[in-house]
Design a protein around this motif. Sequence first.
Motif, PDB file in Angstrom:
ATOM      1  N   VAL A 132       1.239  -1.630  -0.223  1.00  0.00           N
ATOM      2  CA  VAL A 132      -0.347  -0.148  -0.122  1.00  0.00           C
ATOM      3  C   VAL A 132       1.210   1.400  -0.047  1.00  0.00           C
ATOM      4  O   VAL A 132       1.725   1.499   0.522  1.00  0.00           O
ATOM      5  CB  VAL A 132      -0.778  -0.074   1.239  1.00  0.00           C
ATOM      6  CG1 VAL A 132      -0.120  -0.342   2.213  1.00  0.00           C
ATOM      7  CG2 VAL A 132      -1.992   1.344   1.626  1.00  0.00           C
ATOM      8  N   ARG A 133       0.378   2.626  -0.679  1.00  0.00           N
ATOM      9  CA  ARG A 133       1.134   3.611  -0.815  1.00  0.00           C
ATOM     10  C   ARG A 133       0.269   4.692  -0.325  1.00  0.00           C
ATOM     11  O   ARG A 133      -0.755   4.445  -1.272  1.00  0.00           O
ATOM     12  CB  ARG A 133       1.883   3.625  -2.111  1.00  0.00           C
ATOM     13  CG  ARG A 133       2.771   4.910  -2.076  1.00  0.00           C
ATOM     14  CD  ARG A 133       2.138   6.031  -3.291  1.00  0.00           C
ATOM     15  NE  ARG A 133       3.288   7.406  -3.362  1.00  0.00           N
ATOM     16  CZ  ARG A 133       3.306   8.043  -4.264  1.00  0.00           C
ATOM     17  NH1 ARG A 133       2.748   7.601  -5.347  1.00  0.00           N
ATOM     18  NH2 ARG A 133       4.058   8.620  -4.515  1.00  0.00           N
ATOM     19  N   ILE A 134       0.675   5.321   0.472  1.00  0.00           N
ATOM     20  CA  ILE A 134      -0.459   6.674   0.145  1.00  0.00           C
ATOM     21  C   ILE A 134       0.620   7.780   0.416  1.00  0.00           C
ATOM     22  O   ILE A 134       1.580   7.883   1.715  1.00  0.00           O
ATOM     23  CB  ILE A 134      -1.101   6.853   2.163  1.00  0.00           C
ATOM     24  CG1 ILE A 134      -2.485   5.282   2.202  1.00  0.00           C
ATOM     25  CG2 ILE A 134      -1.827   7.662   2.348  1.00  0.00           C
ATOM     26  CD1 ILE A 134      -3.369   5.034   2.657  1.00  0.00           C
ATOM     27  N   GLY A 135       0.428   8.963  -0.338  1.00  0.00           N
ATOM     28  CA  GLY A 135       0.797  10.198  -0.011  1.00  0.00           C
ATOM     29  C   GLY A 135       2.338  10.054  -0.400  1.00  0.00           C
ATOM     30  O   GLY A 135       2.952   9.061  -1.048  1.00  0.00           O
ATOM     31  N   THR A 136       3.320  10.197   0.365  1.00  0.00           N
ATOM     32  CA  THR A 136       5.038   9.912   0.571  1.00  0.00           C
ATOM     33  C   THR A 136       5.373   8.710   1.382  1.00  0.00           C
ATOM     34  O   THR A 136       6.327   8.611   1.239  1.00  0.00           O
ATOM     35  CB  THR A 136       5.664  10.859   1.015  1.00  0.00           C
ATOM     36  OG1 THR A 136       5.018  11.091   2.305  1.00  0.00           O
ATOM     37  CG2 THR A 136       5.820  11.832  -0.298  1.00  0.00           C
ATOM     38  N   VAL A 137       4.796   7.556   1.852  1.00  0.00           N
ATOM     39  CA  VAL A 137       5.066   6.536   1.977  1.00  0.00           C
ATOM     40  C   VAL A 137       4.293   5.497   2.328  1.00  0.00           C
ATOM     41  O   VAL A 137       2.872   4.889   1.775  1.00  0.00           O
ATOM     42  CB  VAL A 137       4.419   6.262   3.925  1.00  0.00           C
ATOM     43  CG1 VAL A 137       5.659   8.143   4.828  1.00  0.00           C
ATOM     44  CG2 VAL A 137       2.844   7.074   4.138  1.00  0.00           C
ATOM     45  N   ALA A 138       4.851   4.360   2.118  1.00  0.00           N
ATOM     46  CA  ALA A 138       4.623   2.926   1.452  1.00  0.00           C
ATOM     47  C   ALA A 138       4.410   1.922   2.037  1.00  0.00           C
ATOM     48  O   ALA A 138       6.059   2.035   3.321  1.00  0.00           O
ATOM     49  CB  ALA A 138       5.089   2.689  -0.165  1.00  0.00           C
ATOM     50  N   LEU A 139       4.695   0.978   2.550  1.00  0.00           N
ATOM     51  CA  LEU A 139       4.552  -0.330   3.246  1.00  0.00           C
ATOM     52  C   LEU A 139       4.135  -1.759   1.931  1.00  0.00           C
ATOM     53  O   LEU A 139       3.216  -1.788   1.439  1.00  0.00           O
ATOM     54  CB  LEU A 139       3.547  -0.403   4.511  1.00  0.00           C
ATOM     55  CG  LEU A 139       3.737  -1.804   5.011  1.00  0.00           C
ATOM     56  CD1 LEU A 139       5.296  -1.628   6.302  1.00  0.00           C
ATOM     57  CD2 LEU A 139       2.372  -2.440   6.066  1.00  0.00           C
ATOM     58  N   SER A 160       1.278   9.266   6.069  1.00  0.00           N
ATOM     59  CA  SER A 160       1.127   8.502   7.562  1.00  0.00           C
ATOM     60  C   SER A 160       0.357   7.435   7.430  1.00  0.00           C
ATOM     61  O   SER A 160      -1.230   7.769   6.465  1.00  0.00           O
ATOM     62  CB  SER A 160       0.403   9.299   9.311  1.00  0.00           C
ATOM     63  OG  SER A 160       1.682  10.077   9.492  1.00  0.00           O
ATOM     64  N   LEU A 161       0.213   6.510   7.820  1.00  0.00           N
ATOM     65  CA  LEU A 161      -0.399   5.384   6.839  1.00  0.00           C
ATOM     66  C   LEU A 161      -0.690   4.318   8.243  1.00  0.00           C
ATOM     67  O   LEU A 161       0.226   3.655   8.970  1.00  0.00           O
ATOM     68  CB  LEU A 161      -0.412   4.664   5.514  1.00  0.00           C
ATOM     69  CG  LEU A 161       0.754   3.620   5.454  1.00  0.00           C
ATOM     70  CD1 LEU A 161       0.797   2.354   5.926  1.00  0.00           C
ATOM     71  CD2 LEU A 161       1.348   3.450   3.951  1.00  0.00           C
ATOM     72  N   ARG A 162      -1.917   3.428   8.360  1.00  0.00           N
ATOM     73  CA  ARG A 162      -1.774   1.965   9.144  1.00  0.00           C
ATOM     74  C   ARG A 162      -2.705   0.981   8.254  1.00  0.00           C
ATOM     75  O   ARG A 162      -3.543   1.033   6.798  1.00  0.00           O
ATOM     76  CB  ARG A 162      -2.900   2.334   9.901  1.00  0.00           C
ATOM     77  CG  ARG A 162      -3.617   1.325  11.113  1.00  0.00           C
ATOM     78  CD  ARG A 162      -4.678   1.767  11.782  1.00  0.00           C
ATOM     79  NE  ARG A 162      -4.949   0.415  13.032  1.00  0.00           N
ATOM     80  CZ  ARG A 162      -5.290  -0.699  12.462  1.00  0.00           C
ATOM     81  NH1 ARG A 162      -5.905  -1.263  11.242  1.00  0.00           N
ATOM     82  NH2 ARG A 162      -6.379  -1.810  13.222  1.00  0.00           N
ATOM     83  N   ALA A 163      -1.993   0.336   8.367  1.00  0.00           N
ATOM     84  CA  ALA A 163      -2.355  -1.282   7.565  1.00  0.00           C
ATOM     85  C   ALA A 163      -2.485  -2.459   8.556  1.00  0.00           C
ATOM     86  O   ALA A 163      -1.920  -2.385   9.342  1.00  0.00           O
ATOM     87  CB  ALA A 163      -1.665  -1.524   7.138  1.00  0.00           C
ATOM     88  N   GLU A 164      -3.312  -3.625   8.992  1.00  0.00           N
ATOM     89  CA  GLU A 164      -3.656  -4.397   9.567  1.00  0.00           C
ATOM     90  C   GLU A 164      -2.690  -5.451   8.608  1.00  0.00           C
ATOM     91  O   GLU A 164      -2.906  -6.097   7.142  1.00  0.00           O
ATOM     92  CB  GLU A 164      -4.849  -5.135  10.056  1.00  0.00           C
ATOM     93  CG  GLU A 164      -5.253  -4.349  10.915  1.00  0.00           C
ATOM     94  CD  GLU A 164      -7.111  -4.256  11.478  1.00  0.00           C
ATOM     95  OE1 GLU A 164      -7.458  -5.677  11.612  1.00  0.00           O
ATOM     96  OE2 GLU A 164      -7.121  -3.452  12.068  1.00  0.00           O
ATOM     97  N   VAL A 165      -1.811  -6.090   8.913  1.00  0.00           N
ATOM     98  CA  VAL A 165      -0.648  -7.511   8.988  1.00  0.00           C
ATOM     99  C   VAL A 165      -1.174  -8.563   9.566  1.00  0.00           C
ATOM    100  O   VAL A 165      -1.158  -8.533  10.497  1.00  0.00           O
ATOM    101  CB  VAL A 165       0.570  -7.521   8.678  1.00  0.00           C
ATOM    102  CG1 VAL A 165       1.684  -8.437   7.686  1.00  0.00           C
ATOM    103  CG2 VAL A 165       0.698  -5.994   7.890  1.00  0.00           C
TER     104      VAL A 165
END
Length: 291
Positions: A132-139, A160-165
């Motif tokens: 996932v990529r949101i703005g200037t951060v990614a995971l 900043s982002l949040r994800a459940e892994v």
Amino acid sequence: MGVLPLVHALVPNSVGNLGSLLETVLPWAGLAVPFALLAALRRRSASAAVAAGVAAVLWLGAFWPVVAAGAAADEPNLTVVTHNVGAENADPAGTARTLLAAGPDLVALEEITDDALPAYRKALDKALPHSVRIGTVALWSRHPLTDTRRVVLDPGWSRSLRAEVRTPGGTVAVYVVHLPSVRVGLFGFGTAARDRNIQELDRVLAQERQDKVLLLGDLNGSAADRSLAPLVRRLKPVQDAVGGGFGLSWPAAFPLTRLDHVLGRGVVAVESWTLGGTGSDHLPVAARVRV
């Protein structure tokens, strides 16, 4: 200077945020000890030598738990890497290869640009198929991601982002955060924007319902900085938990402080280290945990 690790909290932030500035580079206070000891020897002063020795003991007392590496009691089942890749990074593909060499299950990137994104995707997607990529951060993740969303710390920024892994060890709420930069200028240590974002992030984390949480990213501050205390109270820095050094990550050419962090709650810290330099002015930070 050797006693600063014990009295830094007494240095006020009311004038130019000097307390936070000192805490950003606090481990370097120990450099005063060998100079003081050398001066004592040149003067043949027993009292000065004793004072230098006392300062050395105080420094070690403050930092020995961080410097000494403890024996890992648990086997890790999750390896994470976080890296401020730098917007001006001319070698995103080479940067991605450096990160993959750590064998990560999660890779968090900050300061990622539209132009560089395809190169990162090409290098990372095969090993880490969920992203996932949101703005200037990614995971990027080896394991499935759900409930991915932007975390709004400042309406004008998307960093900043949040994800459940969904890991084999259970679901982990993962935050990827890039806090605003700080500056040293004529009026002291400029941290106002960062500190406002810290307070908002603390509010967000207070509402987090997952038991297992990881916060990865460039916090633009040392874990010792009193302004980061709300975060450190909620989430334990992995580097501090496992010891083995300070994990200094910035600037990459001669690291003076640790701005890049892996913090966790409900996970067991096993190992933490920095990776080799890339085209960024930050070093990548890696950690192994058990979830």
